[in-house]
Design a protein around this motif. Sequence first.
Motif, mmCIF file in Angstrom:
data_model
loop_
_atom_site.group_PDB
_atom_site.id
_atom_site.type_symbol
_atom_site.label_atom_id
_atom_site.label_comp_id
_atom_site.label_asym_id
_atom_site.label_seq_id
_atom_site.Cartn_x
_atom_site.Cartn_y
_atom_site.Cartn_z
ATOM 1 N N PRO A 1 0.643 -1.096 -0.166
ATOM 2 C CA PRO A 1 -0.265 0.228 -0.085
ATOM 3 C C PRO A 1 0.955 1.221 -0.228
ATOM 4 C CG PRO A 1 0.280 -0.789 2.318
ATOM 5 C CD PRO A 1 1.140 -1.703 1.243
ATOM 6 N N ILE A 2 2.502 1.271 -0.246
ATOM 7 C CA ILE A 2 3.170 2.527 -0.062
ATOM 8 C C ILE A 2 3.805 2.801 -1.554
ATOM 9 C CG2 ILE A 2 4.958 3.477 0.531
ATOM 10 C CD1 ILE A 2 4.498 1.996 3.677
ATOM 11 N N PHE A 3 2.805 3.888 -1.931
ATOM 12 C CA PHE A 3 4.032 4.495 -3.265
ATOM 13 C C PHE A 3 4.637 5.189 -3.419
ATOM 14 C CE2 PHE A 3 -0.785 3.095 -3.130
ATOM 15 C CZ PHE A 3 -0.965 2.009 -3.993
ATOM 16 N N ARG A 4 5.712 5.383 -4.525
ATOM 17 C CA ARG A 4 6.290 6.251 -4.872
ATOM 18 C C ARG A 4 6.132 7.088 -5.725
ATOM 19 N NH1 ARG A 4 10.166 5.228 -8.255
ATOM 20 N NH2 ARG A 4 12.175 7.360 -7.617
ATOM 21 N N LEU A 5 5.536 8.298 -5.921
ATOM 22 C CA LEU A 5 5.390 9.628 -6.156
ATOM 23 C C LEU A 5 5.930 9.209 -8.198
ATOM 24 C CD1 LEU A 5 5.109 12.648 -4.583
ATOM 25 C CD2 LEU A 5 3.789 10.541 -4.174
ATOM 26 N N GLU A 6 6.753 9.214 -8.382
ATOM 27 C CA GLU A 6 7.400 9.048 -9.665
ATOM 28 C C GLU A 6 6.896 7.342 -10.156
ATOM 29 O OE1 GLU A 6 11.515 8.978 -11.998
ATOM 30 O OE2 GLU A 6 11.449 8.333 -10.268
ATOM 31 N N ASP A 7 6.319 6.237 -9.104
ATOM 32 C CA ASP A 7 5.689 4.953 -9.730
ATOM 33 C C ASP A 7 4.527 5.492 -10.390
ATOM 34 O OD1 ASP A 7 8.829 3.768 -9.407
ATOM 35 O OD2 ASP A 7 8.086 2.967 -7.822
ATOM 36 N N LEU A 8 3.786 5.898 -9.561
ATOM 37 C CA LEU A 8 2.828 6.461 -10.262
ATOM 38 C C LEU A 8 2.571 6.757 -11.198
ATOM 39 C CD1 LEU A 8 0.841 6.843 -6.272
ATOM 40 C CD2 LEU A 8 0.394 5.587 -7.867
ATOM 41 N N ILE A 9 2.966 7.915 -11.320
ATOM 42 C CA ILE A 9 2.781 8.573 -12.550
ATOM 43 C C ILE A 9 3.504 8.027 -13.828
ATOM 44 C CG2 ILE A 9 3.968 11.169 -13.954
ATOM 45 C CD1 ILE A 9 1.927 11.181 -11.271
ATOM 46 N N SER A 10 4.417 7.202 -13.557
ATOM 47 C CA SER A 10 5.119 6.140 -14.616
ATOM 48 C C SER A 10 3.522 4.674 -14.834
ATOM 49 C CB SER A 10 6.474 5.547 -14.512
ATOM 50 O OG SER A 10 7.120 6.174 -14.031
ATOM 51 N N ALA A 11 3.349 4.446 -14.204
ATOM 52 C CA ALA A 11 2.341 4.350 -14.312
ATOM 53 C C ALA A 11 1.209 4.272 -15.151
ATOM 54 C CB ALA A 11 1.570 3.368 -13.196
ATOM 55 N N ALA A 12 1.019 5.418 -15.077
ATOM 56 C CA ALA A 12 0.095 6.690 -16.203
ATOM 57 C C ALA A 12 0.518 6.110 -17.121
ATOM 58 C CB ALA A 12 -0.578 7.409 -14.593
ATOM 59 N N GLY A 13 2.007 6.188 -17.389
ATOM 60 C CA GLY A 13 1.847 6.690 -18.890
ATOM 61 C C GLY A 13 2.686 7.831 -18.813
ATOM 62 N N GLU A 14 3.042 8.530 -17.739
ATOM 63 C CA GLU A 14 3.400 10.255 -17.907
ATOM 64 C C GLU A 14 5.185 10.318 -17.668
ATOM 65 O OE1 GLU A 14 2.188 12.933 -18.916
ATOM 66 O OE2 GLU A 14 -0.018 11.702 -19.523
ATOM 67 N N ASP A 15 5.593 11.476 -17.727
ATOM 68 C CA ASP A 15 7.060 11.662 -17.413
ATOM 69 C C ASP A 15 7.487 12.551 -15.931
ATOM 70 O OD1 ASP A 15 9.268 13.076 -17.162
ATOM 71 O OD2 ASP A 15 10.034 11.317 -17.779
ATOM 72 N N TYR A 16 7.650 12.021 -14.910
ATOM 73 C CA TYR A 16 7.303 12.791 -13.519
ATOM 74 C C TYR A 16 7.584 13.937 -13.797
ATOM 75 C CZ TYR A 16 7.202 13.710 -8.570
ATOM 76 O OH TYR A 16 7.263 14.767 -7.835
ATOM 77 N N LEU A 17 9.143 14.317 -14.507
ATOM 78 C CA LEU A 17 9.489 15.959 -14.574
ATOM 79 C C LEU A 17 9.263 16.485 -15.270
ATOM 80 C CD1 LEU A 17 13.059 15.195 -13.953
ATOM 81 C CD2 LEU A 17 11.496 15.330 -12.689
ATOM 82 N N VAL A 18 8.570 16.658 -16.130
ATOM 83 C CA VAL A 18 7.385 16.961 -16.974
ATOM 84 C C VAL A 18 6.105 17.494 -16.482
ATOM 85 C CG1 VAL A 18 6.485 16.938 -19.428
ATOM 86 C CG2 VAL A 18 8.918 15.767 -18.992
ATOM 87 N N MET A 19 5.695 16.513 -15.526
ATOM 88 C CA MET A 19 3.880 16.622 -14.921
ATOM 89 C C MET A 19 4.405 17.608 -13.915
ATOM 90 S SD MET A 19 1.173 13.815 -14.424
ATOM 91 C CE MET A 19 0.146 14.557 -14.181
ATOM 92 N N ALA A 20 5.467 17.336 -12.916
ATOM 93 C CA ALA A 20 5.534 18.591 -12.217
ATOM 94 C C ALA A 20 5.451 19.465 -12.131
ATOM 95 C CB ALA A 20 6.923 17.341 -11.346
ATOM 96 N N TYR A 21 6.459 20.902 -14.216
ATOM 97 C CA TYR A 21 6.652 21.283 -13.926
ATOM 98 C C TYR A 21 5.479 22.008 -14.129
ATOM 99 C CZ TYR A 21 8.637 25.429 -16.277
ATOM 100 O OH TYR A 21 9.118 26.347 -16.812
ATOM 101 N N LYS A 22 4.540 21.872 -14.316
ATOM 102 C CA LYS A 22 3.040 22.576 -14.612
ATOM 103 C C LYS A 22 1.817 21.449 -13.992
ATOM 104 C CE LYS A 22 3.880 26.227 -17.446
ATOM 105 N NZ LYS A 22 3.305 27.281 -16.675
#
Length: 449
Positions: free
Chosen positions: A263-284
């Motif tokens: 039940p513990i998730f890394r934020l980058e793993d969540l964004i990657s599972a959604a098919g997105e790049d974490y740093l790109v999404m975190a900017y805006k």
Amino acid sequence: MTEKARHVIPGCRILISIIVVIDINKQGRMSCATCCGYLKGALVSFFEYDTPKIVHIKSKKVGLLNRTVQLAVILYIVIWVIVIKKGYQDTDIPISAATTKLKGVDFTNITKVPSIGARIWDVADYVIPPQEKDAFFVMTNMIITPNQTQGVCGEDPELAPCTDDSECTKDMPVPVGSGVMTGVCNKATNSCEIHAWCPVEIDEPPLKDSPVLTDSKDFTVLIKNYVYFPKFNVRRRNIPDWIKKDKYLSKCRWSRDKDPYCPIFRLEDLISAAGEDYLVMAYKGGVIDININWDCNLDYAETNCRPTYTISRVDKNETVSPGWNFRYADFYVVDGVNTRTLYKAYGIRFIITITGKAGKFNIVPMLLNIGAGLGLLTLSTVLSDIVVLYFLKYRSFYREKKYQNVDEMDVSYQVLSPELEGKDFGEPDPTNSVRHRPLGSNANNDSET
């Protein structure tokens, strides 16, 4: 009445007759005799009755069609309704609740941006607000405007540019700006002077194409989800039953392939599972949905009732007004003056949705589903009748055999004709006072009277 019309259900013939009478009467083209004829036909139809007639047709084509449709219906009931859709189970949807707890720190040392500088960011800084219902927000980028006080200053040149006072209308708010114009053009900023919290915010992120909190990708969130199926009195949570100590939770990280029940998730793993790049999404910023689905078969042990996680991005990465951001402020007093630090926070909002159902064997829904499915067996009869009556070469012959009209007069004749056969009643006597003698009565008895 035509032979074809006799095959219509009597109730329908009554309705049709009445409708025809009303329609023709409206057009003014019906005589009284015609109207009475239609009404009489409707009345006669009221006292008629239709009963099914079994006609055994020896046809390989029709027999094959009939058995094929019956087999298809039976397979549908067994495979789709009973096995796949579990039509033998009673079902219930969960009552659910979810809580979150984030952990992680980041250190920034952006000396060219004094408002940020060298600073530690912990949970109290980047989780805004501290708790939400089935959601949480993590700030990953920001624009900070410190030490604002209420006063007069120049507006952002991109929002209210000017070269002369005539371009600044007094007491007019600046659209999408920070204040109300004083009517003076500030020569130092080449923008209209405004009443506002000064200095005004300059809407430009501190770093180009990179979020401030780049290490936020390693932040973790513990999602605790509780579900209750009231119909079966079953309670479950997403922390596996075999976990007896917190030591496992301190080390495990959710992975769709390696550890799907952690039940513990890394934020980058969540964004990657959604098919997105974490740093790109975190900017805006953006919005992510974490779906927790409980699909439980309670015919087995309750410990087999475990959730599955599906991660997806809700918003679109558009060029116009992309991402997710909002403003908030920290207020304080300096030398008796109300002061604030304004934050424009960019980040990722995670929404938690809980879905699913639980099923358990119950004889009632099973019988209902089987009964509803068996009702479809009539399709074989309907399709076979259509083929026989409208498509086969001898359809007229089959139609005559299928439909039969029986009149009471016909019945009387068929029943009484054997009794009358071979009997000679002689010529009628005009002097006989008895004009109507019951059939089969004794002539000697008449003479005796």
